[in-house]
Design a protein around this motif. Structure first.
Motif, PDB file in Angstrom:
ATOM      1  N   PHE A 165      -4.956   9.966  44.616  1.00 64.41           N
ATOM      2  CA  PHE A 165      -3.686   9.283  44.768  1.00 64.41           C
ATOM      3  C   PHE A 165      -3.602   8.049  43.870  1.00 64.41           C
ATOM      4  N   ARG A 166      -4.694   7.661  43.256  1.00 64.49           N
ATOM      5  CA  ARG A 166      -4.663   6.556  42.302  1.00 64.49           C
ATOM      6  C   ARG A 166      -4.136   7.007  40.944  1.00 64.49           C
ATOM      7  N   TYR A 167      -4.134   8.301  40.710  1.00 68.75           N
ATOM      8  CA  TYR A 167      -3.733   8.839  39.414  1.00 68.75           C
ATOM      9  C   TYR A 167      -2.218   8.945  39.295  1.00 68.75           C
ATOM     10  N   ALA A 168      -1.703   8.634  38.108  1.00 69.76           N
ATOM     11  CA  ALA A 168      -0.334   8.977  37.741  1.00 69.76           C
ATOM     12  C   ALA A 168      -0.380  10.258  36.892  1.00 69.76           C
ATOM     13  N   ASP A 169       0.762  10.854  36.645  1.00 62.34           N
ATOM     14  CA  ASP A 169       0.858  12.089  35.853  1.00 62.34           C
ATOM     15  C   ASP A 169      -0.054  13.182  36.408  1.00 62.34           C
ATOM     16  N   LEU A 170      -0.073  13.317  37.735  1.00 62.83           N
ATOM     17  CA  LEU A 170      -0.925  14.323  38.363  1.00 62.83           C
ATOM     18  C   LEU A 170      -0.502  15.749  38.015  1.00 62.83           C
TER      19      LEU A 170
ATOM     20  N   ARG B  61     -10.791  24.056  31.831  1.00 61.91           N
ATOM     21  CA  ARG B  61     -11.955  24.645  32.490  1.00 61.91           C
ATOM     22  C   ARG B  61     -12.013  26.152  32.242  1.00 61.91           C
ATOM     23  N   ALA B  62     -10.854  26.810  32.273  1.00 63.42           N
ATOM     24  CA  ALA B  62     -10.820  28.262  32.038  1.00 63.42           C
ATOM     25  C   ALA B  62     -11.186  28.608  30.599  1.00 63.42           C
ATOM     26  N   CYS B  63     -10.751  27.780  29.649  1.00 62.52           N
ATOM     27  CA  CYS B  63     -11.038  28.047  28.231  1.00 62.52           C
ATOM     28  C   CYS B  63     -12.463  27.675  27.843  1.00 62.52           C
ATOM     29  N   ASN B  64     -13.101  26.809  28.639  1.00 62.86           N
ATOM     30  CA  ASN B  64     -14.459  26.328  28.337  1.00 62.86           C
ATOM     31  C   ASN B  64     -15.301  26.406  29.613  1.00 62.86           C
ATOM     32  N   PRO B  65     -15.584  27.623  30.098  1.00 60.40           N
ATOM     33  CA  PRO B  65     -16.184  27.792  31.426  1.00 60.40           C
ATOM     34  C   PRO B  65     -17.553  27.160  31.599  1.00 60.40           C
ATOM     35  N   THR B  66     -18.282  26.941  30.522  1.00 59.82           N
ATOM     36  CA  THR B  66     -19.618  26.359  30.653  1.00 59.82           C
ATOM     37  C   THR B  66     -19.655  24.874  30.293  1.00 59.82           C
ATOM     38  N   ALA B  67     -18.510  24.322  29.909  1.00 57.82           N
ATOM     39  CA  ALA B  67     -18.476  22.936  29.432  1.00 57.82           C
ATOM     40  C   ALA B  67     -18.371  21.948  30.592  1.00 57.82           C
ATOM     41  N   ASN B  68     -18.823  20.751  30.331  1.00 56.67           N
ATOM     42  CA  ASN B  68     -18.682  19.650  31.278  1.00 56.67           C
ATOM     43  C   ASN B  68     -17.351  18.963  31.011  1.00 56.67           C
ATOM     44  N   VAL B  69     -16.390  19.156  31.922  1.00 60.97           N
ATOM     45  CA  VAL B  69     -15.049  18.584  31.775  1.00 60.97           C
ATOM     46  C   VAL B  69     -14.873  17.519  32.849  1.00 60.97           C
ATOM     47  N   VAL B  70     -14.585  16.297  32.439  1.00 60.20           N
ATOM     48  CA  VAL B  70     -14.456  15.197  33.396  1.00 60.20           C
ATOM     49  C   VAL B  70     -13.104  14.527  33.221  1.00 60.20           C
ATOM     50  N   HIS B  71     -12.599  13.911  34.297  1.00 54.14           N
ATOM     51  CA  HIS B  71     -11.385  13.116  34.171  1.00 54.14           C
ATOM     52  C   HIS B  71     -11.683  11.692  34.621  1.00 54.14           C
ATOM     53  N   ARG B  72     -11.074  10.754  33.946  1.00 55.17           N
ATOM     54  CA  ARG B  72     -11.333   9.347  34.173  1.00 55.17           C
ATOM     55  C   ARG B  72     -10.011   8.586  34.284  1.00 55.17           C
ATOM     56  N   LEU B  73     -10.023   7.540  35.076  1.00 53.84           N
ATOM     57  CA  LEU B  73      -8.974   6.539  35.032  1.00 53.84           C
ATOM     58  C   LEU B  73      -9.309   5.544  33.918  1.00 53.84           C
ATOM     59  N   PRO B  74      -8.331   4.900  33.319  1.00 54.36           N
ATOM     60  CA  PRO B  74      -8.628   3.946  32.245  1.00 54.36           C
ATOM     61  C   PRO B  74      -9.645   2.880  32.657  1.00 54.36           C
TER      62      PRO B  74
ATOM     63  N   VAL C   8      -9.089  13.730  25.632  1.00 51.56           N
ATOM     64  CA  VAL C   8      -7.685  14.066  25.859  1.00 51.56           C
ATOM     65  C   VAL C   8      -7.082  12.898  26.636  1.00 51.56           C
ATOM     66  N   VAL C   9      -6.024  12.314  26.101  1.00 48.16           N
ATOM     67  CA  VAL C   9      -5.396  11.164  26.759  1.00 48.16           C
ATOM     68  C   VAL C   9      -3.998  11.565  27.219  1.00 48.16           C
ATOM     69  N   LEU C  10      -3.726  11.356  28.511  1.00 47.54           N
ATOM     70  CA  LEU C  10      -2.435  11.686  29.099  1.00 47.54           C
ATOM     71  C   LEU C  10      -1.643  10.416  29.383  1.00 47.54           C
TER      72      LEU C  10
ATOM     73  N   ILE D 111      -8.483  11.423  30.047  1.00 46.25           N
ATOM     74  CA  ILE D 111      -8.185  10.069  30.535  1.00 46.25           C
ATOM     75  C   ILE D 111      -6.738  10.037  30.993  1.00 46.25           C
ATOM     76  N   CYS D 112      -6.562   9.763  32.273  1.00 39.62           N
ATOM     77  CA  CYS D 112      -5.255   9.865  32.917  1.00 39.62           C
ATOM     78  C   CYS D 112      -4.792   8.483  33.360  1.00 39.62           C
ATOM     79  N   PRO D 113      -3.495   8.185  33.300  1.00 40.12           N
ATOM     80  CA  PRO D 113      -3.029   6.853  33.694  1.00 40.12           C
ATOM     81  C   PRO D 113      -3.232   6.572  35.177  1.00 40.12           C
ATOM     82  N   GLU D 114      -3.355   5.300  35.489  1.00 39.18           N
ATOM     83  CA  GLU D 114      -3.555   4.862  36.865  1.00 39.18           C
ATOM     84  C   GLU D 114      -2.266   4.246  37.396  1.00 39.18           C
TER      85      GLU D 114
END
Length: 319
Positions: A119-124, A135-148, A161-163, A95-98
């Motif tokens: 471009f809506r994301y902060a802390d890019l 992704r490299a450490c968990n090659p088969t996992a579903n990794v997603v990123h979200r805005l709040p 994971v919250v950034l 979860i990344c700041p907007e």
């Protein structure tokens, strides 16, 4: 790789199993006789023969199983054992700041024909660094990123994971409030308009501020930022983890991330965390030096880089 890191894997009194990503290299080396010719080298995985590939897969499976079993007696939950960015299940939600509307470039506007969602994301910088590493450490996992603004209840039940800071990430604010036992908060103060400082509670409570370099021309540059790096049980699902990479400014967020992604320090830092916090839960406030506008990766073995430490297991023992 530091000799001390390898020694920690071989210790008879307090062994630290190697990171999961190292097991891949070990299996690749021992699966082929070609690796042991002079000078020794790793045969690229895409150049393995069918026999070597079969041997590689068997070895890798065996090594991973041995590593997992080594942690089994005291693991108890996914907050201990595996390296910080290796997870035992998915999805993994970042979860990344907007960025506020006033801070966004024109291409963040959906009506722009060249609209680019990122471009809506902060802390890019922090997100790109961490996304690739997870992704490299968990090659088969579903990794997603979200805005709040996109987060749904199911997202908070996964490994999270919250950034970023509380100013632009309301999920960070909510998570810090939910972690009532963790004596670290981030607060807005009138004297700092560019970010929010950290404050600790309890008898040794204090405030942590960035350090500025006042230039001769009257300008002011950021000399040191402060970062919060924390790994605890997810307060909404104790079988999963919550990892926080926060900072007063964006450089602090990057510093928190790179402490466990930068090749120069990450293995040493992982070994430090495993030794210092065997229960797997911790919160650290870190000093993040800034040089030529870039955040330097904190070395956790340097005492002055660790401004504050907390662990629920240490707190419980003190009581």
């Amino acid at each position: 790789m530091a000799v001390a890191t390898i020694s920690s894997w071989e210790s008879r009194t307090n062994p630290k199993p190697p990171p999961a990503e190292r097991l891949h290299s070990y299996a690749l080396f021992f699966c082929s006789d070609r690796s042991r010719t002079e000078p020794g080298y790793l045969v690229p995985e895409d150049q393995l023969t069918s026999h070597e590939r079969s041997r590689f897969e068997d070895l890798h499976e065996e090594l991973v199983a041995l590593r997992t079993s080594a942690y089994a007696p005291n693991r108890g939950s996914s907050t201990s054992g595996l390296s910080t960015w290796t997870f035992d299940s998915d999805p993994i939600t970042i979860i990344c700041p907007e960025a506020p509307l006033a801070e966004r470039p024109p291409m963040a506007n959906e009506k722009n024909p060249n609209y680019t969602r990122m471009f809506r994301y902060a802390d890019l910088d922090a997100l790109i660094e961490l996304w690739g590493h997870i992704r490299a450490c968990n090659p088969t996992a579903n990794v997603v990123h979200r805005l709040p603004s996109e987060v749904v209840p199911d997202d908070l039940s996964s490994h999270v994971v919250v950034l970023g800071g509380v100013g632009w990430n309301r999920v960070m604010k909510r998570m810090l409030k939910a972690l009532r036992e963790m004596p670290v908060s981030q607060v807005e103060v009138d004297a700092l308009k560019t970010g929010d400082i950290f404050r600790t509670s309890g008898a040794d409570g204090r405030e942590y501020w960035p350090v500025w370099d006042d230039a001769a021309d009257g300008g002011r540059g950021l000399l040191e930022d402060v970062a919060l790096l924390a790994r605890v049980r997810n307060p909404y699902n104790h079988s999963q983890t919550l990892t926080i990479c926060n900072g007063i400014h964006s450089r602090g967020v990057v510093g928190a991330v790179r402490a466990l992604t930068d090749n120069a320090v990450r293995e040493r830092n992982e070994a430090f965390l495993a030794s210092r916090f065997p229960g797997g839960e911790f919160a650290l406030l870190l000093r993040v030096p800034v040089l030529n506008s870039e955040a330097l990766s904190p070395d956790l073995e340097i005492d002055s880089n660790r401004l504050y430490e907390w662990s629920p297991s240490v707190e419980a023992a003190a009581e």
